[in-house]
Design a protein around this motif. Structure first.
Motif, mmCIF file in Angstrom:
data_model
loop_
_atom_site.group_PDB
_atom_site.id
_atom_site.type_symbol
_atom_site.label_atom_id
_atom_site.label_comp_id
_atom_site.label_asym_id
_atom_site.label_seq_id
_atom_site.Cartn_x
_atom_site.Cartn_y
_atom_site.Cartn_z
ATOM 1 N N PHE A 149 3.967 -4.967 -9.146
ATOM 2 C CA PHE A 149 3.223 -5.615 -10.229
ATOM 3 C C PHE A 149 4.126 -5.920 -11.425
ATOM 4 O O PHE A 149 3.921 -6.900 -12.136
ATOM 5 C CB PHE A 149 2.021 -4.753 -10.653
ATOM 6 C CG PHE A 149 0.943 -4.680 -9.607
ATOM 7 C CD1 PHE A 149 0.406 -5.840 -9.061
ATOM 8 C CD2 PHE A 149 0.465 -3.451 -9.155
ATOM 9 C CE1 PHE A 149 -0.581 -5.783 -8.091
ATOM 10 C CE2 PHE A 149 -0.524 -3.381 -8.181
ATOM 11 C CZ PHE A 149 -1.043 -4.547 -7.655
ATOM 12 N N ARG A 179 5.036 -0.882 1.398
ATOM 13 C CA ARG A 179 3.791 -0.924 2.179
ATOM 14 C C ARG A 179 3.915 -1.798 3.426
ATOM 15 O O ARG A 179 3.149 -1.626 4.373
ATOM 16 C CB ARG A 179 2.631 -1.420 1.310
ATOM 17 C CG ARG A 179 2.113 -0.411 0.314
ATOM 18 C CD ARG A 179 0.921 -0.996 -0.433
ATOM 19 N NE ARG A 179 0.438 -0.128 -1.494
ATOM 20 C CZ ARG A 179 -0.488 0.814 -1.337
ATOM 21 N NH1 ARG A 179 -1.020 1.022 -0.154
ATOM 22 N NH2 ARG A 179 -0.876 1.548 -2.361
ATOM 23 N N LEU B 43 -0.509 -5.112 -0.217
ATOM 24 C CA LEU B 43 0.028 -5.366 -1.563
ATOM 25 C C LEU B 43 0.612 -6.773 -1.677
ATOM 26 O O LEU B 43 0.272 -7.528 -2.587
ATOM 27 C CB LEU B 43 1.092 -4.320 -1.906
ATOM 28 C CG LEU B 43 1.716 -4.421 -3.291
ATOM 29 C CD1 LEU B 43 0.679 -4.124 -4.366
ATOM 30 C CD2 LEU B 43 2.898 -3.465 -3.419
ATOM 31 N N ILE B 50 -4.922 -4.952 -2.703
ATOM 32 C CA ILE B 50 -4.568 -4.132 -3.866
ATOM 33 C C ILE B 50 -4.127 -5.070 -4.986
ATOM 34 O O ILE B 50 -3.124 -5.779 -4.861
ATOM 35 C CB ILE B 50 -3.438 -3.139 -3.506
ATOM 36 C CG1 ILE B 50 -3.918 -2.176 -2.418
ATOM 37 C CG2 ILE B 50 -2.989 -2.361 -4.738
ATOM 38 C CD1 ILE B 50 -2.817 -1.342 -1.812
ATOM 39 N N HIS B 51 -4.907 -5.088 -6.067
ATOM 40 C CA HIS B 51 -4.613 -6.010 -7.170
ATOM 41 C C HIS B 51 -4.198 -5.276 -8.427
ATOM 42 O O HIS B 51 -3.851 -5.874 -9.434
ATOM 43 C CB HIS B 51 -5.835 -6.891 -7.457
ATOM 44 C CG HIS B 51 -6.296 -7.654 -6.249
ATOM 45 N ND1 HIS B 51 -5.610 -8.738 -5.747
ATOM 46 C CD2 HIS B 51 -7.349 -7.461 -5.414
ATOM 47 C CE1 HIS B 51 -6.234 -9.189 -4.664
ATOM 48 N NE2 HIS B 51 -7.286 -8.425 -4.434
ATOM 49 N N GLU B 52 -4.314 -3.967 -8.404
ATOM 50 C CA GLU B 52 -3.898 -3.148 -9.546
ATOM 51 C C GLU B 52 -3.595 -1.758 -9.009
ATOM 52 O O GLU B 52 -3.813 -1.477 -7.823
ATOM 53 C CB GLU B 52 -5.014 -3.087 -10.599
ATOM 54 C CG GLU B 52 -6.310 -2.538 -10.016
ATOM 55 C CD GLU B 52 -7.476 -2.596 -10.985
ATOM 56 O OE1 GLU B 52 -7.292 -3.050 -12.118
ATOM 57 O OE2 GLU B 52 -8.566 -2.179 -10.586
ATOM 58 N N LEU B 53 -3.087 -0.882 -9.876
ATOM 59 C CA LEU B 53 -2.754 0.467 -9.424
ATOM 60 C C LEU B 53 -4.031 1.186 -8.987
ATOM 61 O O LEU B 53 -5.105 0.955 -9.557
ATOM 62 C CB LEU B 53 -2.052 1.237 -10.537
ATOM 63 C CG LEU B 53 -0.734 0.625 -11.019
ATOM 64 C CD1 LEU B 53 -0.095 1.504 -12.102
ATOM 65 C CD2 LEU B 53 0.249 0.420 -9.870
ATOM 66 N N ILE B 54 -3.909 2.031 -7.973
ATOM 67 C CA ILE B 54 -5.083 2.707 -7.410
ATOM 68 C C ILE B 54 -4.957 4.224 -7.603
ATOM 69 O O ILE B 54 -4.028 4.686 -8.270
ATOM 70 C CB ILE B 54 -5.229 2.375 -5.902
ATOM 71 C CG1 ILE B 54 -3.970 2.838 -5.143
ATOM 72 C CG2 ILE B 54 -5.437 0.878 -5.706
ATOM 73 C CD1 ILE B 54 -4.094 2.757 -3.639
#
Lengths: 193, 181
Positions: A149, A179, B43, B50-54
């Motif tokens: 990100f 991943r 990711l 997953i679009h943000e931290l989990i």
């Protein structure tokens, strides 16, 4: 000199990094890149120690260290950034002192915290490259996602007993991520404690 | 890892992007595996989920076997604390104490009067044990001894307890003179 020396090398730096400067692949311009670089080390343990020592010696100008732990006697046999007299001290402080002892010309930033979802992205945004020397799967996935990100290249390494693995995860350069390699963590029953 | 970092900074050479280097220092074998971006990656794939931290703790526990937490509660009921075990060792009544660690660990420290019955060969010791005995088991941290305890349960043993936290917590809580590893 209007750039406070950021864009060139001092006589002291020229003599210290002489063996880099004579490598055509590095040279003065490469050494200046190293001096300007900001690298974040996740973990001041068995992997973070040697990586930190080498990067400090090589002249990487800004090294950040994240670790929440204190030095334990059982760390000393492999975590070579810490010394006997450091037992009980925070690892980030012990390692900072060792790195500054090797190369006082660089800056070392200590982050004595447990990396988590509340701090990872902000911390990563301050660095150019993330180096994962963590020792557990939850942190590895967190580091993978946060580096993705934050669009930062991730240097990954892990070891268990006599075996190790290393790669670079650089999605910005079109490479795979952690991943892609490991879609899900191993069953907890198979994770060594 | 240090040279990879320096190559990334300098933009020179060929980094390990897209390659996984595996090595075994015991036999000094190196292996290189090519890894490509996975189109179904949660990711960075084509349809990421997953679009943000989990929640990473939860994510890494997801892989627990079904009912893992319930099993964990049941396991607790078969544990004995260090201080409880100390009382049993000091009392004058018969019991059997099994150390299910491996011989190289036994050489470092042990709780007397334990008998070494490594988990790796545990099956071969079961016939030598008496199902009517009061049996206590320990290992390094308490995980392997619980595995051995279940093996005994499956063979009809009833009076079993596993030392919570293993010999490592024993060294902290009960016997500070014991070396830790």
């Amino acid at each position: 000199m209007t750039d406070n020396g950021k864009n060139n090398l001092s006589p002291e730096e020229i003599s210290r990094y002489a063996r880099h400067l004579t490598l055509s692949e590095v040279g003065v311009s490469g050494q200046v890149k190293l001096k300007q670089a900001r690298v974040l080390l996740i973990g001041a343990g068995g992997l973070g120690s040697p990586v930190g020592l080498y990067l400090a010696a090589a002249g990487v100008g800004h090294l950040g260290i994240v670790d929440f732990d204190d030095v334990d006697a059982s760390n000393l046999q492999r975590q070579i950034a810490h010394r006997t007299e450091d037992v009980g001290r925070p690892k980030v402080e012990s390692m900072r002192d060792t790195l500054k002892g090797i190369n006082p010309l660089i800056e070392v930033h200590t982050h004595p915290l447990r990396l988590d979802t509340s701090n990872a992205l902000e911390l990563f945004s301050k660095y150019d490259i993330i180096v994962d020397g963590s020792d557990n799967f939850a942190t590895r996935y967190l580091v993978c996602d946060a580096a993705f990100f934050a669009r930062k290249p991730l240097v990954y390494g892990s070891i268990f007993r006599f075996e190790g693995q290393i790669s670079v995860f650089d999605s910005v350069a079109g490479g795979p991520c952690y991943r892609c390699l490991y879609q899900s963590p191993p069953p907890a029953s198979l994770v060594p404690s | 890892m240090a040279t990879e970092t320096i190559k990334l900074i300098l933009g020179i050479g060929e980094t390990l992007t897209g390659r996984l280097l595996l090595f075994n220092s015991l036999n000094m074998h190196f292996k290189e595996v090519r890894i490509r971006p996975y189109s179904k990656c949660a990711l960075c794939g084509d349809s990421p989920t997953i679009h943000e931290l989990i929640d990473y703790e939860a994510f890494c526990n997801v892989a627990l076997p079904a009912g893992g937490n319930a099993a964990g509660q049941e396991e607790k009921s078969f544990e004995v604390t260090g201080s409880e075990l100390k009382q049993i060792l000091d009392a004058d009544r018969p019991f059997t104490l099994l150390d299910v660690r491996e011989p190289h660990e036994w050489e470092i420290n042990r709780i007397e009067p334990a008998r070494l019955t490594p988990l790796s060969k545990f099956e071969s010791y079961i016939s030598e044990l008496d199902p009517d005995d009061e049996i206590y088991l320990y290992c390094y941290k308490g995980k392997r001894s619980m595995t051995a305890l279940k093996k005994l349960q499956d063979r009809g043993f009833k009076n079993l307890r596993s030392l919570a936290g293993g010999i490592d917590r024993w060294a902290l809580d009960v016997d500070p003179s014991m070396p830790r590893y």
